[in-house]
Design an enzyme around this catalytic site. Structure first.
Site, mmCIF file in Angstrom:
data_model
loop_
_atom_site.group_PDB
_atom_site.id
_atom_site.type_symbol
_atom_site.label_atom_id
_atom_site.label_comp_id
_atom_site.label_asym_id
_atom_site.label_seq_id
_atom_site.Cartn_x
_atom_site.Cartn_y
_atom_site.Cartn_z
ATOM 1 N N LYS A 168 3.568 -15.437 3.082
ATOM 2 C CA LYS A 168 3.801 -16.223 1.862
ATOM 3 C C LYS A 168 5.301 -16.505 1.803
ATOM 4 O O LYS A 168 6.010 -16.113 0.860
ATOM 5 C CB LYS A 168 3.295 -15.424 0.642
ATOM 6 C CG LYS A 168 3.263 -16.198 -0.668
ATOM 7 C CD LYS A 168 2.212 -17.302 -0.704
ATOM 8 C CE LYS A 168 2.343 -18.101 -1.986
ATOM 9 N NZ LYS A 168 1.507 -19.320 -1.976
ATOM 10 N N ASP B 236 -6.067 -7.148 4.221
ATOM 11 C CA ASP B 236 -7.205 -6.556 3.514
ATOM 12 C C ASP B 236 -8.102 -7.663 2.958
ATOM 13 O O ASP B 236 -9.319 -7.669 3.147
ATOM 14 C CB ASP B 236 -6.691 -5.670 2.373
ATOM 15 C CG ASP B 236 -7.829 -5.053 1.580
ATOM 16 O OD1 ASP B 236 -8.797 -4.583 2.206
ATOM 17 O OD2 ASP B 236 -7.760 -5.059 0.334
ATOM 18 N N ASP C 166 -11.960 -9.258 4.643
ATOM 19 C CA ASP C 166 -13.242 -9.315 3.929
ATOM 20 C C ASP C 166 -13.794 -10.741 3.944
ATOM 21 O O ASP C 166 -14.991 -10.964 4.124
ATOM 22 C CB ASP C 166 -13.089 -8.867 2.461
ATOM 23 C CG ASP C 166 -13.456 -7.400 2.277
ATOM 24 O OD1 ASP C 166 -13.282 -6.626 3.238
ATOM 25 O OD2 ASP C 166 -13.918 -7.029 1.175
ATOM 26 N N ASP D 130 -2.487 -18.535 1.278
ATOM 27 C CA ASP D 130 -3.472 -19.261 0.454
ATOM 28 C C ASP D 130 -4.159 -20.336 1.292
ATOM 29 O O ASP D 130 -5.371 -20.539 1.213
ATOM 30 C CB ASP D 130 -2.830 -19.845 -0.817
ATOM 31 C CG ASP D 130 -1.489 -20.517 -0.581
ATOM 32 O OD1 ASP D 130 -0.945 -20.421 0.547
ATOM 33 O OD2 ASP D 130 -0.971 -21.140 -1.527
ATOM 34 N N TYR E 235 0.818 -1.216 0.000
ATOM 35 C CA TYR E 235 0.000 0.000 0.000
ATOM 36 C C TYR E 235 0.851 1.265 0.000
ATOM 37 O O TYR E 235 0.408 2.308 -0.454
ATOM 38 C CB TYR E 235 -0.897 0.027 1.240
ATOM 39 C CG TYR E 235 -2.165 -0.763 1.093
ATOM 40 C CD1 TYR E 235 -2.138 -2.143 0.922
ATOM 41 C CD2 TYR E 235 -3.400 -0.132 1.133
ATOM 42 C CE1 TYR E 235 -3.304 -2.858 0.803
ATOM 43 C CE2 TYR E 235 -4.571 -0.853 1.013
ATOM 44 C CZ TYR E 235 -4.513 -2.219 0.850
ATOM 45 O OH TYR E 235 -5.665 -2.928 0.727
#
Ligand code: IPM
Ligand code: MG
Length: 363
Positions: free
Chosen positions: A195, A251, A255, A227, A146
């Site tokens: 990751k 982020d 959600d 993942d 970001y």
């Protein structure tokens, strides 16, 4: 107590849901003998309309002078709103990122709880929903993709875009500490999500998180690839207590976590820095499609106000009074349309706020 609260009503459903949260805060202050003064601040699309930019230095300065900021939501419909004809750095979302950075709000707490009363709204299989879940996502909020360098330019005649993902060990350490501190007050488990099988930034993340874990021998630490975490959230969300992760992964996972609770309209969030200051906002967006209709669910914003009382003002009892009132309203069968199910009583935004107020009482 005297509370100075900055208020960013924002765009879309923002003003409607913030009005209800202010109503509930006022009622709580009255019941417990506190006083609140509000300063209205413009950010996002509402600020673009007035000032031409999504956040002015003056607004940032006013936010800094408040004890805490309560926010609705910002942004509009990317296809139809004129805000999205502006260059990316002048759009509503850029204001939010500038505010996060300007206030150094590096720790974003997003709880995802499956309410007993709302189990029917959970899209997961019944046997999974029946286990319930109560997890906290601790998302790093001022680093990573970001805030890295970005560019779009031709390289050897081919248009090429680049976004840089950088984390230094200090940024990782301070958010990791926050995650372990919160875990100590909960079920004492941290799942650090990265990751590390691909990214250098994730390998450093893992190393630093392990170092921090040494100071918290009571907390169980596990590492999980992002993942896999996305999969585990729908397969067995009850396994999680605190999920610690970097900005972009947080982020996406937040959600997903909110969706498995059944309604994003229920989820609060807090963004904190090293001091008591915090920015409190619902996890959901500005929902321009239902703005102005009086049907939006104000509960996420009301619960964010409760988080504000708890984290910025140390008013635990008052925060619990709000949380209890929300549970009582749900138990009595009142629902906004997004969480409506058969046999329940459907009500609008204002009535939800009023009903929650009517349940606020000192214990
Ligand atoms: C969020 C939002 C923001 C983010 C957007 C509006 C920039 O999706 O708070 O999760 O990506 O952080
Ligand atoms: Mg998001």
């Amino acid at each position: 107590m005297d509370m100075k609260i900055g208020v960013i009503k924002g765009d879309g459903i923002g003003p409607e849901i913030v009005d209800e949260a202010m109503k509930v805060l006022d009622r709580t202050a009255e019941a417990y003998g506190h006083s609140i003064s509000y300063t209205q601040l413009l950010m996002g699309g509402a600020s673009i309309d007035v000032n031409g930019v999504p956040l002015t230095d003056e607004t940032l300065g006013q936010a800094k002078k408040s004890d805490a900021v309560l926010m609705g939501s910002i942004g509009g419909d990317a296809k139809t709103s004129p805000w999205y004809k502006l260059e990316p750095s002048k759009r509503p979302e850029a204001g939010l990122l500038q505010l996060r950075k300007g206030l150094n709000l590096f720790a974003n707490l997003r709880p995802a709880v499956l309410y007993e009363e709302l189990k029917d709204a959970c899209p997961l299989k019944k046997e999974i929903a029946d286990q319930g879940f109560d997890l906290m996502i601790m998302r790093e909020l001022t680093g990573g993709l970001y805030f890295g360098k970005r560019s779009t330019e031709p390289v050897d005649g081919v248009m090429t875009a680049r976004d840089e993902l950088t984390y230094n060990e200090n940024e990782i350490r301070r958010i990791a500490k926050r995650a372990f501190d919160i875990a100590m007050k909960r079920r004492k488990k941290v799942t650090s999500v990265d990751k590390a099988n691909v990214l250098d930034s994730s390998r450093l993340w893992r190393k630093v998180v392990e170092e921090v874990a040494q100071d918290y021998p009571e907390v169980e630490l596990e590492h999980m690839l992002v993942d896999n975490c996305a999969m585990q959230l729908v397969k067995d969300p009850a396994q999680f207590d605190v999920i610690l992760t970097e900005n972009m992964f947080g982020d996406i996972l937040s959600d997903e976590a909110s969706m498995v609770t059944g309604s994003i309209g229920m989820l609060a969030s807090a963004s904190l820095n090293e001091t008591k200051f915090g920015l409190y906002e619902p996890s959901g967006g500005s929902a321009p499609d239902i703005a102005g209709k009086g049907i939006a669910n104000p509960i996420a914003t009301i619960l964010s106000a409760a988080m504000m009382l708890r984290f910025s003002f140390d008013l635990d009892e008052e925060a619990s009074a709000i949380e209890r009132a929300v549970e009582s309203v749900l138990r009595d069968g009142y629902r906004t349309i997004d969480i409506m199910s058969e046999g329940m009583k459907q009500i609008g935004t204002k009535e939800m706020g009023d009903r929650i107020c009517s349940y606020i009482s000192r214990q």
